[in-house]
Motif scaffolding. Structure first.
Motif, PDB file in Angstrom:
ATOM      1  N   ALA A   1      63.318-115.355  67.235  1.00 51.36           N
ATOM      2  CA  ALA A   1      61.930-115.714  66.947  1.00 51.36           C
ATOM      3  C   ALA A   1      61.787-116.365  65.575  1.00 51.36           C
ATOM      4  O   ALA A   1      60.846-117.139  65.334  1.00 51.36           O
ATOM      5  N   LEU A   2      62.716-116.087  64.674  1.00 55.66           N
ATOM      6  CA  LEU A   2      62.660-116.653  63.322  1.00 55.66           C
ATOM      7  C   LEU A   2      62.688-118.172  63.322  1.00 55.66           C
ATOM      8  O   LEU A   2      62.317-118.822  62.335  1.00 55.66           O
ATOM      9  N   LEU A   3      63.133-118.775  64.419  1.00 50.14           N
ATOM     10  CA  LEU A   3      63.235-120.235  64.479  1.00 50.14           C
ATOM     11  C   LEU A   3      61.875-120.908  64.455  1.00 50.14           C
ATOM     12  O   LEU A   3      61.782-122.109  64.167  1.00 50.14           O
ATOM     13  N   SER A   4      60.821-120.161  64.762  1.00 50.89           N
ATOM     14  CA  SER A   4      59.475-120.746  64.711  1.00 50.89           C
ATOM     15  C   SER A   4      59.153-121.246  63.310  1.00 50.89           C
ATOM     16  O   SER A   4      58.416-122.225  63.141  1.00 50.89           O
TER      17      SER A   4
ATOM     18  N   LYS B   1      68.774-118.083  54.493  1.00 55.76           N
ATOM     19  CA  LYS B   1      69.370-116.744  54.432  1.00 55.76           C
ATOM     20  C   LYS B   1      69.144-115.982  55.734  1.00 55.76           C
ATOM     21  O   LYS B   1      70.066-115.342  56.266  1.00 55.76           O
ATOM     22  N   ASP B   2      67.912-116.053  56.273  1.00 53.41           N
ATOM     23  CA  ASP B   2      67.594-115.330  57.502  1.00 53.41           C
ATOM     24  C   ASP B   2      68.412-115.847  58.685  1.00 53.41           C
ATOM     25  O   ASP B   2      68.904-115.063  59.512  1.00 53.41           O
ATOM     26  N   LEU B   3      68.561-117.180  58.778  1.00 56.76           N
ATOM     27  CA  LEU B   3      69.331-117.754  59.892  1.00 56.76           C
ATOM     28  C   LEU B   3      70.801-117.379  59.778  1.00 56.76           C
ATOM     29  O   LEU B   3      71.441-117.013  60.777  1.00 56.76           O
TER      30      LEU B   3
ATOM     31  N   LEU C   1      79.054-125.689  56.093  1.00 56.65           N
ATOM     32  CA  LEU C   1      77.801-126.425  56.279  1.00 56.65           C
ATOM     33  C   LEU C   1      76.831-126.155  55.139  1.00 56.65           C
ATOM     34  O   LEU C   1      76.476-125.007  54.882  1.00 56.65           O
ATOM     35  N   PRO C   2      76.366-127.192  54.422  1.00 60.19           N
ATOM     36  CA  PRO C   2      75.244-127.020  53.508  1.00 60.19           C
ATOM     37  C   PRO C   2      73.983-126.715  54.335  1.00 60.19           C
ATOM     38  O   PRO C   2      73.516-127.573  55.094  1.00 60.19           O
ATOM     39  N   LEU C   3      73.460-125.512  54.213  1.00 58.88           N
ATOM     40  CA  LEU C   3      72.340-125.053  55.035  1.00 58.88           C
ATOM     41  C   LEU C   3      71.058-125.120  54.207  1.00 58.88           C
ATOM     42  O   LEU C   3      70.819-124.274  53.337  1.00 58.88           O
ATOM     43  N   SER C   4      70.226-126.120  54.487  1.00 58.16           N
ATOM     44  CA  SER C   4      69.092-126.418  53.614  1.00 58.16           C
ATOM     45  C   SER C   4      67.825-125.671  53.979  1.00 58.16           C
ATOM     46  O   SER C   4      66.878-125.644  53.189  1.00 58.16           O
ATOM     47  N   GLY C   5      67.759-125.123  55.194  1.00 55.87           N
ATOM     48  CA  GLY C   5      66.524-124.489  55.633  1.00 55.87           C
ATOM     49  C   GLY C   5      65.624-125.410  56.420  1.00 55.87           C
ATOM     50  O   GLY C   5      64.503-125.037  56.776  1.00 55.87           O
TER      51      GLY C   5
END
Length: 669
Positions: free
Chosen positions: A533-536, A397-399, A321-325
């Motif tokens: 919580a990072l999803l916020s 990166k965090d996800l 998956l290209p993970l764009s943020g």
């Protein structure tokens, strides 16, 4: 009089006659183990529902009867009344049928009377409805059946089975479920008329875009007695209930209107048998409360199960998956993580453990966490350019770190510059972005080359990443374009939100049928889980393609580029597809919906904006409709899916909307 009955949810697969036979046999075995004397299976369970044009092949009919012959001889299918689904040709006409049998004798073949023929369903392309109500004819059985059971013919048509102690009728899908929800209809039908209703369903994607959610049901006199799981990794799930037939008779006897209608109705042909379905042991089943998933839970589990079915049956070894943020790729990553969670929790089941071992290529693998599974089968990559922001890179990166995916962080400026250098060398022309004085044509091309370079790189990584890790096999590329982006792709300067053949081009797209609004609610739902919580940060960040340079005067954002919000876009999509509104009708509808609480001056301004947005939507819908012809297979979830190959059968080339737009302008004036 006590009787135990069973229904089931099966993960059948189109044309997988071997696997379908195995799962059907297993459901009979479990039903008998639970003390049942009657077992109901899903529609077209022998072939799988999604055979589509394979139903037109004689081989499909031939193999269906061969599987039926195996069932008739199976020890699991003896001393239990069975009801299975398969296609049958009678009098040169192909029917979608139920076949009811007991101890090597076929009692009745019941064709479907009303066919599903809209949305994702095209049953009338392959089948003909049974057009003779209350009529039963004689069907000559094929030799593969005659040789085994010695039976030459069987009744076919609109009839019911009469046993020594009860009667059993069968109906298929569209005959009951048009147009309301199945649970409410079944409950209401049995509450008004009495009786016990068994609902069987598929559980799985069946090789198609649709995922069947399982949730088989048994309902008695309006009370729910049993419900199977919804969205699970179970290949075979059987539910049973022990009921009192006398309770049905008493209930029906107290409904005078039903008795009057029944006394006046035409008699239905009965196939009389000496079968006695009474159960001697066990307690009566008590009613239960129905369980419903929220829309966000359906997004969490439905596409996850769909991906698992594709992964284990495609013989591939994971996903890339290209993970764009951004919201979309974040949602896709969370769905894959949800799949890994489900696999981890179900790894105690032999079949699930066997499947995950095949995927990771380790016959001794025992997962210790969802993250460990993610690290082996899920590969993510942030593909940045000089236009990308530090915030999106950090969010990606965090996800990835949280869910455990094998993550790469690369910069693709060198690739992009190589393409542009070649172009400049050949043409002696150098395109520049709009913010630096370039034209709309240059601006679009410079954005698209970034997006399309990501697609090429994604497939390169998907084919070689496992090799770099010392493993065999390749990965399925996942897309992450939501359903709204496929309606209006560009703004007035043709900025792309679904560039044709960019990283939206993929093998599968689990969110291709889900709106942006629903995806945001899904991320809020996932945010409540411990450690997420990072999803916020994803929710709060404004959606942006990050394909143009950021200057002191300009920052690219999706909704500004499109000239409308994602919420408005979702509304347009629903009105166009579900309400079947063209430009003029949509304009009139929105005048009422959006202008009812405004002052006269505000109404005037609002009407002008509404007219502009409606015309904008249809203009770009028309010129970009061709992009839907190359959409990756997407999990079907929204009722306004844009897939023009299976669901949304409109043309992809439009001349324009001049007549319609003029009508809007006259009305506005």
């Amino acid at each position: 009089m006590k009787i135990t009955i069973s229904t089931c949810a099966l993960n059948q697969w189109a044309l997988d006659f071997t696997g379908n036979l195995k799962r059907t046999r297993e459901s009979f075995r479990i039903a008998k183990e639970q003390g049942s004397t009657f077992r109901l299976g899903p529609e077209l369970e022998i072939t799988g529902y999604g055979c589509n044009d394979h139903f037109l092949e004689q081989d499909t009919i031939t193999h269906s009867f061969e599987v039926l012959a195996e069932l008739l001889q199976s020890p699991e299918c003896q001393n239990i009344l069975g009801d299975v689904g398969m296609p049958v040709i009678h009098g040169g006409v192909r029917y979608n049928c139920r076949v009811i049998f007991y101890n090597k004798e076929i009692l009745l073949i019941r064709p479907k009377k009303f066919l599903a023929n809209d949305g994702n369903y095209r049953e009338m392309r392959w089948f003909t409805p049974w057009m003779k109500p209350n009529v039963v004819e004689e069907f000559k059985l094929p030799s593969v059946i005659r040789q085994i059971i010695g039976q030459e013919t069987v009744p076919i048509g609109d009839g019911i089975i009469s046993t020594a102690n009860t009667s059993i009728g069968t109906e298929l899908c569209e005959e009951l479920f048009t147009p309301a929800r199945r649970v409410d209809l079944i409950r209401e039908a049995t509450l008004k008329c009495g009786g016990v209703y068994l609902y069987a369903n598929q559980q799985g994607c069946d090789g198609e875009r649709v995922y069947y959610d399982g949730s088989a049901l048994i309902i008695l006199n309006g009370k729910i007695l049993a419900q199977s799981s919804q969205f699970s990794l179970n290949d075979v799930e059987v539910i049973s209930a022990t009921i009192d037939l006398d309770e049905i008779k008493s209930f029906r006897g107290g409904i005078m209107s039903r008795g009057m209608q029944a006394a006046q109705s035409d008699p239905i042909p009965k196939i009389h048998t000496k079968i006695h379905l009474e159960t001697k042991v066990g307690q009566f089943t008590d009613p239960i409360s129905i369980k419903y998933l929220t829309p966000s839970q359906e997004i969490q589990y439905g596409p996850a199960c769909w991906l698992w079915d594709y992964l284990r049956r495609s013989k591939q070894c994971g996903f890339f998956l290209p993970l764009s943020g951004g919201i979309d790729s974040c949602s896709t990553a969370l769905i894959v993580y949800s799949m890994c969670e489900m696999v981890y929790k179900k790894a105690v089941v032999e079949k699930v453990l066997s499947d995950i071992r095949k995927v990771v290529g380790n016959e001794e693998f025992i997962p210790s966490s969802p993250q460990e599974i993610c690290g082996l089968i899920f590969h993510t990559c942030y593909m940045g350019t000089e236009n990308s922001g530090a915030e999106t890179r950090k969010r990606s990166k965090d996800l990835a770190l949280k869910i455990g995916s094998y993550h790469l962080d690369v910069n693709i400026d060198g690739i992009v510059k190589s393409f542009l250098f070649l172009f400049e060398t050949v043409t002696q022309k150098k395109p520049v972005f709009k913010v630096y004085g370039g034209s709309a044509t240059e601006n679009l091309a410079l954005q698209n080359i970034q997006a399309r370079s990501r697609m090429v790189l994604a497939y390169l990584f998907a084919q070689l990443l496992l090799w770099t890790r010392g493993r065999n096999g390749s990965l399925l590329v996942l897309g992450s374009s939501n359903v709204d982006e496929t309606y209006i792709f560009t703004d007035s300067s043709l900025r792309g939100y679904l560039t044709k053949y960019d990283c939206s081009s993929a093998d599968l797209n689990p969110i291709g049928g889900i709106s942006k609004v629903d995806l945001i609610e899904f991320i809020k739902h996932m945010q409540k889980q411990p450690g997420f919580a990072l999803l916020s940060e994803f929710i709060e960040a404004p959606p942006t393609a990050e394909l143009e340079p950021i200057t002191a005067d300009y920052v690219q954002t999706d909704e500004v580029d499109m000239g409308m919000t994602y919420s408005e876009l979702s509304t347009f999509g629903l009105l166009r597809k579900i309400n079947k509104l063209g430009p003029y009708s949509m304009f009139k509808r929105l005048l009422s919906d959006w202008g009812s609480f405004l002052s006269p001056v505000e109404v005037t301004r609002s009407n002008i904006k509404i007219a502009a947005k409606v015309k904008r939507f249809f203009f770009y819908y028309g010129i970009n409709r061709h992009k839907t012809t190359v959409l990756p297979p997407s999990y079907h979830m929204s009722s306004y899916s844009p897939d023009d190959n299976r669901f949304d059968l409109r043309q992809f080339l439009y001349e324009g909307w001049s007549w319609q737009f003029n009508k809007i302008d006259k009305t506005l004036k």
